[in-house]
Design an enzyme around this catalytic site. Sequence first.
Site, PDB file in Angstrom:
ATOM      1  N   ASN A 200      54.878  86.899  24.571  1.00 25.08           N
ATOM      2  CA  ASN A 200      54.413  85.595  25.055  1.00 25.08           C
ATOM      3  C   ASN A 200      55.467  84.997  25.992  1.00 25.08           C
ATOM      4  O   ASN A 200      56.475  85.631  26.284  1.00 25.08           O
ATOM      5  CB  ASN A 200      54.122  84.658  23.876  1.00 25.08           C
ATOM      6  CG  ASN A 200      55.361  84.453  23.022  1.00 25.08           C
ATOM      7  OD1 ASN A 200      56.355  83.908  23.468  1.00 25.08           O
ATOM      8  ND2 ASN A 200      55.301  84.929  21.777  1.00 25.08           N
ATOM      9  N   LYS A 279      53.278 107.612  25.347  1.00 19.46           N
ATOM     10  CA  LYS A 279      52.659 106.659  26.273  1.00 19.46           C
ATOM     11  C   LYS A 279      51.133 106.824  26.278  1.00 19.46           C
ATOM     12  O   LYS A 279      50.636 107.937  26.438  1.00 19.46           O
ATOM     13  CB  LYS A 279      53.228 106.890  27.678  1.00 19.46           C
ATOM     14  CG  LYS A 279      52.759 105.894  28.679  1.00 19.46           C
ATOM     15  CD  LYS A 279      53.326 106.169  30.056  1.00 19.46           C
ATOM     16  CE  LYS A 279      52.626 105.298  31.077  1.00 19.46           C
ATOM     17  NZ  LYS A 279      52.790 105.783  32.422  1.00 19.46           N
ATOM     18  N   LYS A 331      51.301  74.799   5.592  1.00 18.81           N
ATOM     19  CA  LYS A 331      52.512  75.608   5.441  1.00 18.81           C
ATOM     20  C   LYS A 331      53.552  74.911   4.551  1.00 18.81           C
ATOM     21  O   LYS A 331      54.651  75.421   4.368  1.00 18.81           O
ATOM     22  CB  LYS A 331      53.108  75.920   6.824  1.00 18.81           C
ATOM     23  CG  LYS A 331      52.181  76.731   7.722  1.00 18.81           C
ATOM     24  CD  LYS A 331      52.922  77.340   8.912  1.00 18.81           C
ATOM     25  CE  LYS A 331      51.948  77.938   9.929  1.00 18.81           C
ATOM     26  NZ  LYS A 331      52.580  78.877  10.860  1.00 18.81           N
TER      27      LYS A 331
END
Length: 392
Positions: A200, A279, A331
């Site tokens: 990200n 790969k 959480k």
Amino acid sequence: MAVSGGIAAYKSAELVRLLRKKGADVRVVMTRSALQFISPLTFQALSGNPVHTELLDAEAENAMGHINLARWADKIVIAPATADTIAKLSHGLADDLLSTLCLAATCPVYVAPAMNQAMWHKPVTQDNVKRLIAYGITMIGPGQGEQACGETGYGRMSEPAEICERLWAEPAAPYLHGRKVLISAGPTREPLDPVRYITNRSSGKMGYALARAALKAGARVTLVSGPVALAPPANADVIRVETAAQMHEAVISRAEAHDIYIGAAAVADYTPVAVQPEKIKKQDEQTTITLQKTRDILAEVAQLARRPFTVGFAAETHDLETYALGKLTTKKLDMIAANWVGRDHVGFDSEQNALQVFWADGRQTLSMTGKLHLAEQLISLIAKRYDEKNTA
Ligand code: PMT
């Protein structure tokens, strides 16, 4: 206080009043263009001191008003700071009293920008702001909202009360002295094969700024870092990891030995079920990668028998408050700092950020500023809540 020429100059009068109320001795410097927006008499009346407008002050003992003022001030705030003033300061120009004063000053300098939102977002202005932050100048704002020009966005000068509070806040005292703080930062990389991975946009800047701020506050800091291109803060114990599973192991094995955990890392929520040993070859028109959930590090830290004071982040593209409050409860966190992502100039990989911080019975907005300065404010808030929880 230095006033440059923008419509927000009228708010600066209120800032002088608030600073005086706090007991500050205020002297006001105005640029030529500021004089077009507000009369020096207003500032003279409110500050109780003559207003300075000229670089060469014939009335000053040595005709060097800028040097005298620079020596006199404990803090300088430029409010409003126009795009032009910011550009001048970032290049070290010294062609009027305000810019010369700032160049001669050795005290902390605070800048409260005010300009049209398009001017604020221009890459050249953002580069100038980055340069000021790198030179140690503290940005206060700008805020977001309707502007005098009729447009809406970032560029409004922060409210005088907020600027006053920020100026008044004492420099970071070692309020986390002896505390051990564990911080996660940066992205994770989830491998698909030996050459590819899913990741990200996290740069690690927010987490690294938190590590620096915690060190400045006197804490002993362990920084668990995903792959980033940043120099680690001196004196932090840095553990480098790559995947979410490695970050999980690094954090969970250390968390109970720390007083505070701050999860600033952008941990992958999903990872490929299988990493191909070779790969992956280009074959079909479409292909599918099966992913499985990663373990939630933050939630697991909060479940530990000797849990540290647990602070999460929430990175949201919409419904920021709802999702942040949801994460706080599900959480079982002590605190959560929510930021917008997927927008320009905040969140991922930006120099600046803004946070909405929530805890069980309170909340605080930390408005847009450089990440280091923001981190100092968040660390101060965490330290306060940590003390409250441990003395309750
Ligand atoms: O690194 P920068 O470029 O400076 O950008 C900073 C930032 C935007 C990455 C940072 O401010 C931030 O928001 N970090 C949290 C990003 C994130 O993953 O948010 P989230 O809402 O998806 O996750 C919520 C919390 O759970 C976070 O504290 C995260 O660390 C934690 N988490 C998530 C998944 C997982 N498997 N384990 C976790 O611990």
